[in-house]
Design a protein around this motif. Sequence first.
Motif, PDB file in Angstrom:
ATOM      1  N   VAL A  54     -56.949 -10.998 -74.452  1.00 47.58           N
ATOM      2  CA  VAL A  54     -57.222 -10.194 -75.649  1.00 47.58           C
ATOM      3  C   VAL A  54     -58.367  -9.247 -75.307  1.00 47.58           C
ATOM      4  CG1 VAL A  54     -57.980 -10.231 -78.053  1.00 47.58           C
ATOM      5  CG2 VAL A  54     -56.530 -12.083 -77.187  1.00 47.58           C
ATOM      6  N   CYS A  55     -58.106  -7.958 -75.369  1.00 44.04           N
ATOM      7  CA  CYS A  55     -59.139  -6.983 -75.029  1.00 44.04           C
ATOM      8  C   CYS A  55     -60.147  -6.882 -76.170  1.00 44.04           C
ATOM      9  CB  CYS A  55     -58.486  -5.624 -74.784  1.00 44.04           C
ATOM     10  SG  CYS A  55     -59.678  -4.359 -74.294  1.00 44.04           S
ATOM     11  N   PRO A  56     -61.456  -6.921 -75.857  1.00 45.17           N
ATOM     12  CA  PRO A  56     -62.448  -6.812 -76.920  1.00 45.17           C
ATOM     13  C   PRO A  56     -62.480  -5.437 -77.586  1.00 45.17           C
ATOM     14  CG  PRO A  56     -63.529  -6.955 -74.773  1.00 45.17           C
ATOM     15  CD  PRO A  56     -62.056  -7.174 -74.549  1.00 45.17           C
ATOM     16  N   HIS A  57     -61.814  -4.436 -76.995  1.00 43.97           N
ATOM     17  CA  HIS A  57     -61.815  -3.109 -77.618  1.00 43.97           C
ATOM     18  C   HIS A  57     -60.970  -3.098 -78.884  1.00 43.97           C
ATOM     19  CE1 HIS A  57     -60.199   1.193 -77.785  1.00 43.97           C
ATOM     20  NE2 HIS A  57     -61.351   1.150 -78.394  1.00 43.97           N
ATOM     21  N   ALA A  58     -59.692  -3.340 -78.759  1.00 43.40           N
ATOM     22  CA  ALA A  58     -58.811  -3.234 -79.930  1.00 43.40           C
ATOM     23  C   ALA A  58     -57.927  -4.465 -80.098  1.00 43.40           C
ATOM     24  CB  ALA A  58     -57.953  -1.972 -79.828  1.00 43.40           C
ATOM     25  N   GLY A  59     -58.268  -5.540 -79.399  1.00 38.06           N
ATOM     26  CA  GLY A  59     -57.560  -6.793 -79.609  1.00 38.06           C
ATOM     27  C   GLY A  59     -56.163  -6.847 -79.024  1.00 38.06           C
ATOM     28  N   ARG A  60     -55.861  -5.920 -78.135  1.00 35.79           N
ATOM     29  CA  ARG A  60     -54.523  -5.908 -77.526  1.00 35.79           C
ATOM     30  C   ARG A  60     -54.510  -6.732 -76.249  1.00 35.79           C
ATOM     31  NH1 ARG A  60     -52.497  -0.660 -79.013  1.00 35.79           N
ATOM     32  NH2 ARG A  60     -50.727  -0.995 -77.638  1.00 35.79           N
ATOM     33  N   ARG A  61     -53.310  -7.101 -75.791  1.00 33.80           N
ATOM     34  CA  ARG A  61     -53.175  -7.752 -74.480  1.00 33.80           C
ATOM     35  C   ARG A  61     -53.587  -6.765 -73.394  1.00 33.80           C
ATOM     36  NH1 ARG A  61     -48.694 -11.995 -74.137  1.00 33.80           N
ATOM     37  NH2 ARG A  61     -48.668 -11.391 -71.957  1.00 33.80           N
ATOM     38  N   VAL A  81     -54.157  -0.692 -72.003  1.00 29.08           N
ATOM     39  CA  VAL A  81     -54.017   0.096 -73.233  1.00 29.08           C
ATOM     40  C   VAL A  81     -54.900   1.344 -73.196  1.00 29.08           C
ATOM     41  CG1 VAL A  81     -54.066   0.044 -75.746  1.00 29.08           C
ATOM     42  CG2 VAL A  81     -53.438  -2.019 -74.477  1.00 29.08           C
ATOM     43  N   HIS A  82     -56.213   1.168 -73.027  1.00 27.73           N
ATOM     44  CA  HIS A  82     -57.112   2.328 -73.014  1.00 27.73           C
ATOM     45  C   HIS A  82     -58.026   2.328 -71.790  1.00 27.73           C
ATOM     46  CE1 HIS A  82     -56.461   1.375 -77.427  1.00 27.73           C
ATOM     47  NE2 HIS A  82     -55.956   2.601 -77.338  1.00 27.73           N
ATOM     48  N   GLY A  83     -57.794   1.455 -70.833  1.00 24.50           N
ATOM     49  CA  GLY A  83     -58.506   1.521 -69.555  1.00 24.50           C
ATOM     50  C   GLY A  83     -59.859   0.844 -69.474  1.00 24.50           C
ATOM     51  N   ALA A  84     -60.231  -0.003 -70.436  1.00 31.74           N
ATOM     52  CA  ALA A  84     -61.484  -0.759 -70.287  1.00 31.74           C
ATOM     53  C   ALA A  84     -61.414  -1.560 -68.987  1.00 31.74           C
ATOM     54  CB  ALA A  84     -61.688  -1.689 -71.475  1.00 31.74           C
ATOM     55  N   THR A  85     -62.548  -1.627 -68.283  1.00 32.50           N
ATOM     56  CA  THR A  85     -62.577  -2.247 -66.974  1.00 32.50           C
ATOM     57  C   THR A  85     -63.542  -3.419 -66.987  1.00 32.50           C
ATOM     58  OG1 THR A  85     -62.110  -0.099 -66.002  1.00 32.50           O
ATOM     59  CG2 THR A  85     -62.979  -1.775 -64.523  1.00 32.50           C
ATOM     60  N   GLY A  96     -65.505   1.966 -69.913  1.00 33.54           N
ATOM     61  CA  GLY A  96     -64.465   2.165 -70.914  1.00 33.54           C
ATOM     62  C   GLY A  96     -64.986   1.958 -72.322  1.00 33.54           C
ATOM     63  N   PRO A  97     -64.061   1.897 -73.274  1.00 29.70           N
ATOM     64  CA  PRO A  97     -64.447   1.961 -74.682  1.00 29.70           C
ATOM     65  C   PRO A  97     -65.182   0.737 -75.220  1.00 29.70           C
ATOM     66  CG  PRO A  97     -62.086   1.604 -74.473  1.00 29.70           C
ATOM     67  CD  PRO A  97     -62.606   1.883 -73.095  1.00 29.70           C
ATOM     68  N   CYS A  98     -65.205  -0.372 -74.511  1.00 30.43           N
ATOM     69  CA  CYS A  98     -65.926  -1.553 -75.014  1.00 30.43           C
ATOM     70  C   CYS A  98     -66.995  -1.998 -74.017  1.00 30.43           C
ATOM     71  CB  CYS A  98     -64.968  -2.694 -75.344  1.00 30.43           C
ATOM     72  SG  CYS A  98     -63.817  -3.108 -74.025  1.00 30.43           S
TER      73      CYS A  98
END
Length: 119
Positions: A54-61, A81-85, A96-98
């Motif tokens: 679960v990505c801490p940015h938007a809760g997606r896999r 999803v949005h490239g958080a690393t 990335g975003p988070c």
Amino acid sequence: MTAVEQSGSLPQVLARLDQIEDGGFFETEARLAGDDESLILHRDGAAVRAWLNVCPHAGRRLDWAPGKFLRDKKGHLMCAVHGATFELTAGECIAGPCKGSALKQVDVEVRDGLVVLST
Ligand code: FES
């Protein structure tokens, strides 16, 4: 009788260690607090770390298809999803975003060649 049998419950087996490429990722499911959750397993030699998928940015896999994970050029885990690393020790987001947040760690251990949830 083993310690596991004495406790009255068997540990949840998540994978065989040899199913996970050294340095690689493996997606599996576990029942945590009554819910089925997707986990990311990361093998580091004889050890395995695990985080909720679960990505801490938007809760997606984080995987782009089940068990298919992206890496950046340095080998860090990258959310599809949005490239958080994320670095691979504490699961901290380093770009990335988070940035500054972290994946939620799940305690696992290797017993007799099996990756199991810690009890
Ligand atoms: S959901 Fe992972 S970077 Fe946005």
